[in-house]
Motif scaffolding. Structure first.
Motif, PDB file in Angstrom:
ATOM      1  N   GLY A 246      89.098  51.710  42.207  1.00  0.00           N
ATOM      2  CA  GLY A 246      88.666  53.047  42.590  1.00  0.00           C
ATOM      3  C   GLY A 246      87.929  53.117  43.906  1.00  0.00           C
ATOM      4  N   ASP A 247      87.510  51.951  44.450  1.00  0.00           N
ATOM      5  CA  ASP A 247      86.835  51.945  45.749  1.00  0.00           C
ATOM      6  C   ASP A 247      87.799  52.399  46.848  1.00  0.00           C
ATOM      7  OD1 ASP A 247      84.505  51.020  44.676  1.00  0.00           O
ATOM      8  OD2 ASP A 247      84.715  48.955  45.387  1.00  0.00           O
ATOM      9  N   PRO A 248      87.267  52.975  47.943  1.00  0.00           N
ATOM     10  CA  PRO A 248      88.131  53.274  49.103  1.00  0.00           C
ATOM     11  C   PRO A 248      88.769  51.990  49.615  1.00  0.00           C
ATOM     12  CG  PRO A 248      86.002  54.361  49.319  1.00  0.00           C
ATOM     13  CD  PRO A 248      85.882  53.417  48.158  1.00  0.00           C
ATOM     14  N   SER A 249      90.020  52.085  50.035  1.00  0.00           N
ATOM     15  CA  SER A 249      90.764  50.904  50.480  1.00  0.00           C
ATOM     16  C   SER A 249      90.872  50.905  51.997  1.00  0.00           C
ATOM     17  CB  SER A 249      92.166  50.907  49.852  1.00  0.00           C
ATOM     18  OG  SER A 249      92.899  49.775  50.254  1.00  0.00           O
ATOM     19  N   GLY A 250      90.082  50.051  52.638  1.00  0.00           N
ATOM     20  CA  GLY A 250      90.103  50.004  54.102  1.00  0.00           C
ATOM     21  C   GLY A 250      90.506  48.669  54.672  1.00  0.00           C
ATOM     22  N   GLN A 251      90.758  47.671  53.804  1.00  0.00           N
ATOM     23  CA  GLN A 251      91.084  46.333  54.281  1.00  0.00           C
ATOM     24  C   GLN A 251      92.123  45.673  53.382  1.00  0.00           C
ATOM     25  OE1 GLN A 251      87.022  44.715  54.168  1.00  0.00           O
ATOM     26  NE2 GLN A 251      87.227  44.206  56.333  1.00  0.00           N
ATOM     27  N   MET A 252      92.840  44.745  53.975  1.00  0.00           N
ATOM     28  CA  MET A 252      93.710  43.849  53.228  1.00  0.00           C
ATOM     29  C   MET A 252      93.148  42.443  53.429  1.00  0.00           C
ATOM     30  SD  MET A 252      97.868  43.459  53.639  1.00  0.00           S
ATOM     31  CE  MET A 252      97.772  42.588  55.226  1.00  0.00           C
ATOM     32  N   PHE A 253      93.328  41.574  52.433  1.00  0.00           N
ATOM     33  CA  PHE A 253      92.741  40.236  52.480  1.00  0.00           C
ATOM     34  C   PHE A 253      93.827  39.171  52.344  1.00  0.00           C
ATOM     35  CE2 PHE A 253      89.535  43.104  50.961  1.00  0.00           C
ATOM     36  CZ  PHE A 253      88.345  42.674  51.532  1.00  0.00           C
ATOM     37  N   TYR A 254      93.631  38.075  53.079  1.00  0.00           N
ATOM     38  CA  TYR A 254      94.474  36.889  52.930  1.00  0.00           C
ATOM     39  C   TYR A 254      93.566  35.746  52.510  1.00  0.00           C
ATOM     40  CZ  TYR A 254      97.237  32.789  54.097  1.00  0.00           C
ATOM     41  OH  TYR A 254      97.891  31.583  54.039  1.00  0.00           O
ATOM     42  N   VAL A 255      93.870  35.126  51.374  1.00  0.00           N
ATOM     43  CA  VAL A 255      93.035  34.049  50.840  1.00  0.00           C
ATOM     44  C   VAL A 255      93.397  32.736  51.536  1.00  0.00           C
ATOM     45  CG1 VAL A 255      92.264  32.825  48.775  1.00  0.00           C
ATOM     46  CG2 VAL A 255      92.978  35.222  48.601  1.00  0.00           C
ATOM     47  N   GLU A 256      92.462  32.213  52.334  1.00  0.00           N
ATOM     48  CA  GLU A 256      92.680  30.925  52.998  1.00  0.00           C
ATOM     49  C   GLU A 256      92.290  29.764  52.083  1.00  0.00           C
ATOM     50  OE1 GLU A 256      92.568  30.930  57.713  1.00  0.00           O
ATOM     51  OE2 GLU A 256      90.585  31.264  56.856  1.00  0.00           O
TER      52      GLU A 256
END
Length: 337
Positions: A246-256
């Motif tokens: 439910g949080d605003p979505s402003g980023q995408m993540f790549y797991v290193e």
């Protein structure tokens, strides 16, 4: 507006910096001798302006530019705009080229265009295209339907068409640069072209190349780590909440490194996983799950704007995201009673 100006210290760099500050409202112009591996002070510029003649001196600088140009508009200032060199720069992701003989108005106009997502070419080349379109078109032959290239040569040409350098192609295909050069010599001869720009133009019209690019994305051969390697790096501790449903979505993540848990679904994902992509494309732009770091994690973070830019600039990446989202939605549907 934050502008990073790249070029050797001297009259040219000082002059361009002064012009940008005078003609661009609220311009914060920072100067560097070379393209940095990481942004100065951790600030990502709105645009990069470069001395294009410096790029001719070192291929490493052009390789670095390819990485940054995927997410940041790059405007190159050239002493002379030769068509082959401009083609190479555009293939590397440069959004605009301006000749050093241009006026301040042309420079700032080109800057406005690339910031708006457009491509700005030197007037001398645009005039040449209008005056002699048939001559320029004749230099880029139509693909030969009976052309035979080996699967490896198709791989090399597909990467070349995406603006990859010889060094990047060698890394992605796990071969030496010398092998890449040998393949390119054969490819140029087979296509009857003399430059990377011409080869890219022919490749863009070849069905076999499009099939190869699609195959790489479908079969998981897309080098996501390299595509996102220039993005901001962040560290998270075990137990830390990456984001909540439910949080605003402003980023995408790549797991290193490390592992994360999708709370509602009970799924664990490790290094190499992409997270937060669904929320970027939903109408509400909201998170669809809560993600908690199960261990200490190293992440590359990609803003929504950067992800969308990459989506348009890298068709294989777009297909990768479509497959990823479709797969996760299907898996979620199958888990429901």
């Amino acid at each position: 507006m934050y502008i990073l100006l790249i070029g050797p210290a001297g009259l040219f760099r000082d002059g361009v910096a002064a012009l940008l500050r005078a003609f661009v409202p609220d311009a914060d112009v920072q100067r560097c001798d070379r393209l940095p591996a990481e942004w100065p002070d951790g600030r990502k510029p709105d645009c990069i302006v470069m001395d294009g003649d410096r790029l001719r001196e070192t291929r490493d600088e052009l390789d670095a530019l390819r990485g940054h140009a995927r997410t940041t508009p790059v405007l190159v200032v050239l002493g002379e705009a030769k068509r082959e060199y401009v083609d190479e720069l555009v293939a590397a992701g440069v959004a605009g080229c301006v000749e050093k003989s241009a006026s301040a108005e042309l420079l700032t106009g080109a800057l406005s265009l690339v910031l708006a997502g457009g491509v700005s070419l030197p007037r001398s080349l645009l005039a040449a295209r209008q005056d002699a379109p048939s001559t320029l078109s004749a230099r880029v032959p139509e693909p030969n339907p009976n052309l035979h290239l080996t699967p490896r040569q198709l791989d090399v040409l597909a990467l070349l068409a995406r603006g990859r350098s010889n060094k990047a192609i060698a890394r992605e295909l796990d071969v030496t640069e010398a092998t890449v050069k040998t393949h390119l010599t054969t490819i140029f001869k087979a296509l009857n072209v003399s430059s990377r720009g011409e080869a890219s133009a022919v490749a863009a019209r070849m069905e076999k190349i499009r099939d190869t690019q699609v195959s790489h994305a479908v079969n998981g051969h897309l080098p996501i780590a390299r595509l996102l390697g220039k993005m901001e790096r962040q560290r998270f501790r075990a137990g830390e909440v990456l984001f909540r449903k439910g949080d605003p979505s402003g980023q995408m993540f790549y797991v290193e490194s490390g592992a994360v848990q999708l709370s509602e679904l009970g799924i664990e994902l490790g290094a190499g996983a992409v997270l937060g992509e669904i929320g970027l494309f939903t109408p509400e732009r909201r998170r669809t799950s809560t993600v908690i770091c199960k261990t200490d994690c190293g992440m590359r973070t990609v803003s929504a704007d950067e992800a969308i830019r990459l989506y348009y600039q890298e068709p294989e990446f777009a297909l990768y995201l479509v497959q990823l989202i479709a797969g996760r939605l299907q898996a979620d549907k199958e888990r429901r009673p």
